[in-house]
Design a protein around this motif. Structure first.
Motif, PDB file in Angstrom:
ATOM      1  N   LEU A  34       5.456   4.425   2.902  1.00 37.18           N
ATOM      2  CA  LEU A  34       5.144   3.805   1.837  1.00 37.18           C
ATOM      3  C   LEU A  34       4.903   4.448   0.352  1.00 37.18           C
ATOM      4  O   LEU A  34       5.642   4.291  -1.188  1.00 37.18           O
ATOM      5  N   ALA A  35       4.054   5.520  -0.086  1.00 33.87           N
ATOM      6  CA  ALA A  35       3.778   6.725  -1.098  1.00 33.87           C
ATOM      7  C   ALA A  35       5.543   6.633  -1.902  1.00 33.87           C
ATOM      8  O   ALA A  35       5.551   6.826  -3.239  1.00 33.87           O
ATOM      9  N   VAL A  36       6.101   6.796  -1.371  1.00 34.89           N
ATOM     10  CA  VAL A  36       7.212   7.826  -1.539  1.00 34.89           C
ATOM     11  C   VAL A  36       8.409   6.817  -2.026  1.00 34.89           C
ATOM     12  O   VAL A  36       8.876   6.748  -3.135  1.00 34.89           O
ATOM     13  N   GLU A  37       8.489   5.841  -1.318  1.00 31.00           N
ATOM     14  CA  GLU A  37       9.399   4.513  -1.857  1.00 31.00           C
ATOM     15  C   GLU A  37       8.665   4.071  -2.333  1.00 31.00           C
ATOM     16  O   GLU A  37       9.675   2.874  -3.552  1.00 31.00           O
ATOM     17  N   ASN A  38       7.256   3.889  -3.238  1.00 29.37           N
ATOM     18  CA  ASN A  38       6.830   3.128  -4.293  1.00 29.37           C
ATOM     19  C   ASN A  38       7.159   4.002  -5.528  1.00 29.37           C
ATOM     20  O   ASN A  38       6.242   3.876  -6.451  1.00 29.37           O
ATOM     21  N   GLY A  39       7.457   5.583  -5.125  1.00 31.98           N
ATOM     22  CA  GLY A  39       7.536   6.857  -6.826  1.00 31.98           C
ATOM     23  C   GLY A  39       6.149   7.072  -7.002  1.00 31.98           C
ATOM     24  O   GLY A  39       6.254   7.216  -7.950  1.00 31.98           O
ATOM     25  N   LEU A  40       5.026   7.098  -5.904  1.00 29.79           N
ATOM     26  CA  LEU A  40       4.393   7.768  -6.062  1.00 29.79           C
ATOM     27  C   LEU A  40       4.266   9.448  -6.274  1.00 29.79           C
ATOM     28  O   LEU A  40       3.639  10.362  -6.183  1.00 29.79           O
ATOM     29  N   CYS A  41       5.370   9.686  -5.279  1.00 32.31           N
ATOM     30  CA  CYS A  41       5.783  10.993  -4.747  1.00 32.31           C
ATOM     31  C   CYS A  41       6.500  11.275  -4.405  1.00 32.31           C
ATOM     32  O   CYS A  41       7.185  10.734  -4.122  1.00 32.31           O
TER      33      CYS A  41
ATOM     34  N   LEU B 181      -6.476   6.989  -0.670  1.00 33.59           N
ATOM     35  CA  LEU B 181      -4.879   7.472  -0.980  1.00 33.59           C
ATOM     36  C   LEU B 181      -4.920   8.451  -2.031  1.00 33.59           C
ATOM     37  O   LEU B 181      -5.815   9.080  -3.075  1.00 33.59           O
ATOM     38  N   SER B 182      -4.712   9.766  -1.284  1.00 32.36           N
ATOM     39  CA  SER B 182      -4.736  10.841  -2.603  1.00 32.36           C
ATOM     40  C   SER B 182      -2.947  10.953  -2.990  1.00 32.36           C
ATOM     41  O   SER B 182      -2.366  11.664  -2.121  1.00 32.36           O
ATOM     42  N   ILE B 183      -2.535  11.529  -4.070  1.00 29.42           N
ATOM     43  CA  ILE B 183      -1.141  12.034  -4.008  1.00 29.42           C
ATOM     44  C   ILE B 183      -1.555  13.707  -5.082  1.00 29.42           C
ATOM     45  O   ILE B 183      -2.314  13.827  -5.859  1.00 29.42           O
ATOM     46  N   GLY B 184      -0.858  14.656  -4.215  1.00 27.49           N
ATOM     47  CA  GLY B 184      -1.325  16.018  -4.674  1.00 27.49           C
ATOM     48  C   GLY B 184      -2.678  16.449  -5.251  1.00 27.49           C
ATOM     49  O   GLY B 184      -2.986  17.500  -5.657  1.00 27.49           O
ATOM     50  N   GLY B 185      -3.323  15.743  -3.981  1.00 26.56           N
ATOM     51  CA  GLY B 185      -5.040  16.072  -3.733  1.00 26.56           C
ATOM     52  C   GLY B 185      -5.692  15.791  -4.491  1.00 26.56           C
ATOM     53  O   GLY B 185      -7.159  15.911  -5.387  1.00 26.56           O
ATOM     54  N   ARG B 186      -5.025  14.709  -5.522  1.00 24.69           N
ATOM     55  CA  ARG B 186      -6.090  13.654  -6.224  1.00 24.69           C
ATOM     56  C   ARG B 186      -5.841  12.444  -6.299  1.00 24.69           C
ATOM     57  O   ARG B 186      -4.888  11.858  -5.280  1.00 24.69           O
ATOM     58  N   ARG B 187      -7.031  11.351  -5.905  1.00 24.27           N
ATOM     59  CA  ARG B 187      -7.161  10.095  -5.528  1.00 24.27           C
ATOM     60  C   ARG B 187      -6.333   9.741  -6.440  1.00 24.27           C
ATOM     61  O   ARG B 187      -6.736   9.423  -7.592  1.00 24.27           O
ATOM     62  N   HIS B 188      -5.572   8.258  -6.018  1.00 21.94           N
ATOM     63  CA  HIS B 188      -4.939   7.827  -6.386  1.00 21.94           C
ATOM     64  C   HIS B 188      -5.689   6.468  -6.674  1.00 21.94           C
ATOM     65  O   HIS B 188      -6.172   5.702  -5.465  1.00 21.94           O
ATOM     66  N   GLU B 189      -5.427   5.791  -8.041  1.00 17.55           N
ATOM     67  CA  GLU B 189      -5.664   4.239  -7.874  1.00 17.55           C
ATOM     68  C   GLU B 189      -5.628   3.420  -7.009  1.00 17.55           C
ATOM     69  O   GLU B 189      -6.227   2.520  -7.006  1.00 17.55           O
ATOM     70  N   ARG B 190      -4.120   3.232  -6.826  1.00 13.48           N
ATOM     71  CA  ARG B 190      -3.052   2.240  -5.386  1.00 13.48           C
ATOM     72  C   ARG B 190      -4.553   2.278  -4.580  1.00 13.48           C
ATOM     73  O   ARG B 190      -5.514   3.092  -3.598  1.00 13.48           O
ATOM     74  N   GLU B 191      -4.871   1.121  -3.842  1.00 14.36           N
ATOM     75  CA  GLU B 191      -5.661   0.136  -2.310  1.00 14.36           C
ATOM     76  C   GLU B 191      -4.770   0.740  -1.463  1.00 14.36           C
ATOM     77  O   GLU B 191      -4.131   0.329  -0.896  1.00 14.36           O
TER      78      GLU B 191
ATOM     79  N   CYS C  33       1.643  13.533   0.284  1.00 15.41           N
ATOM     80  CA  CYS C  33       0.780  11.969   0.300  1.00 15.41           C
ATOM     81  C   CYS C  33      -0.847  12.344   1.101  1.00 15.41           C
ATOM     82  O   CYS C  33      -0.240  12.661   2.377  1.00 15.41           O
ATOM     83  N   SER C  34      -1.716  12.066   1.373  1.00 17.53           N
ATOM     84  CA  SER C  34      -2.249  11.531   2.648  1.00 17.53           C
ATOM     85  C   SER C  34      -3.729  11.011   2.143  1.00 17.53           C
ATOM     86  O   SER C  34      -3.902  10.535   0.869  1.00 17.53           O
TER      87      SER C  34
END
Length: 221
Positions: free
Chosen positions: A58-65, A82-92, A71-72
């Motif tokens: 989902l993260a890849v398909e939504n362009g988040l990474c 959700l973490s992207i590149g080691g940083r917490r992302h605002e998406r729920e 993504c983890s």
């Protein structure tokens, strides 16, 4: 990996995965692979991997990474984050698993998801999660395995709020019966919204709960 199709309006927001293969493990960070290996039961390893792979997709398909390795999912108090590149992302994020499969939801707002494999569920179980009005609503639904739909809906709502006592504190009402599931309105002391269920292939039922209106400012809702 086998990806189970979800209703069209959920695509890009919900992903369901089963049968994660050895090749799929290349999409996980070393610490994630260690976590998978730490579970003694194969079923638990499969479910954990499937739900996390679902959120990566989902993260890849939504362009988040661009790379699933970036993504983890981290654990927060009763809620994943959700973490992207080691940083917490605002998406729920919400994750769930059942019978070797895993699912995830990704949304800009608070969301809850639950996946259940269809199985026999005795009517006496309703006393644990439905009140009298909800039992009457359930009995009016002409769907196969309708009690699993209601159970799944309540689980999704619990994950939406991540607070104890949700089963007793919330009230759901039947809005609509569709061919593949039900749409329920919910309301509790802090918010209101909708819960929708859908029957997927391979004998799974999925529920998605959305918060539409917080009722108490400054609360967990």
């Amino acid at each position: 990996m086998i990806r189970i199709e979800v209703p069209e309006e959920w695509r890009g927001e919900v992903c369901v995965v089963r049968e994660v293969t050895g090749e799929d493990l290349a999409l996980f960070q070393p610490r994630e692979r260690e976590r998978i290996a730490s579970f003694p039961r194969e079923k638990r390893r499969a479910e954990w991997a499937a739900s996390r792979l679902a959120i990566k997709l989902l993260a890849v398909e939504n362009g988040l990474c661009a790379d699933p390795l970036d993504c983890s999912v981290d654990s927060a108090y009763r809620r994943p984050s959700l973490s992207i590149g080691g940083r917490r992302h605002e998406r729920e994020v919400s994750i769930t698993h059942s019978s070797g499969a895993g699912a995830a939801a990704l949304s800009a707002g608070r969301i809850g998801i639950d996946l259940q494999k269809v199985r026999p569920l005795a009517e006496r179980a309703t006393k644990f999660f439905l009140n009298d009005d909800e039992v009457e609503a359930w009995r009016s639904v002409p769907l196969a395995d309708s009690l699993i739909h209601f159970w799944c809906a309540k689980e999704a709502g619990y994950k939406l709020h991540a607070a104890p006592g949700w089963y007793r504190g919330v009230r759901v009402g039947l809005r609509e019966v569709r061919r593949e599931g039900v749409i329920l309105d919910y309301r509790d002391s802090r918010s209101e919204g909708t819960i929708r269920t859908a029957r997927l292939r391979d004998g799974f039922i999925l529920a998605l709960a959305r918060m539409e209106q917080p009722l108490v400012a400054g609360g967990d809702a």
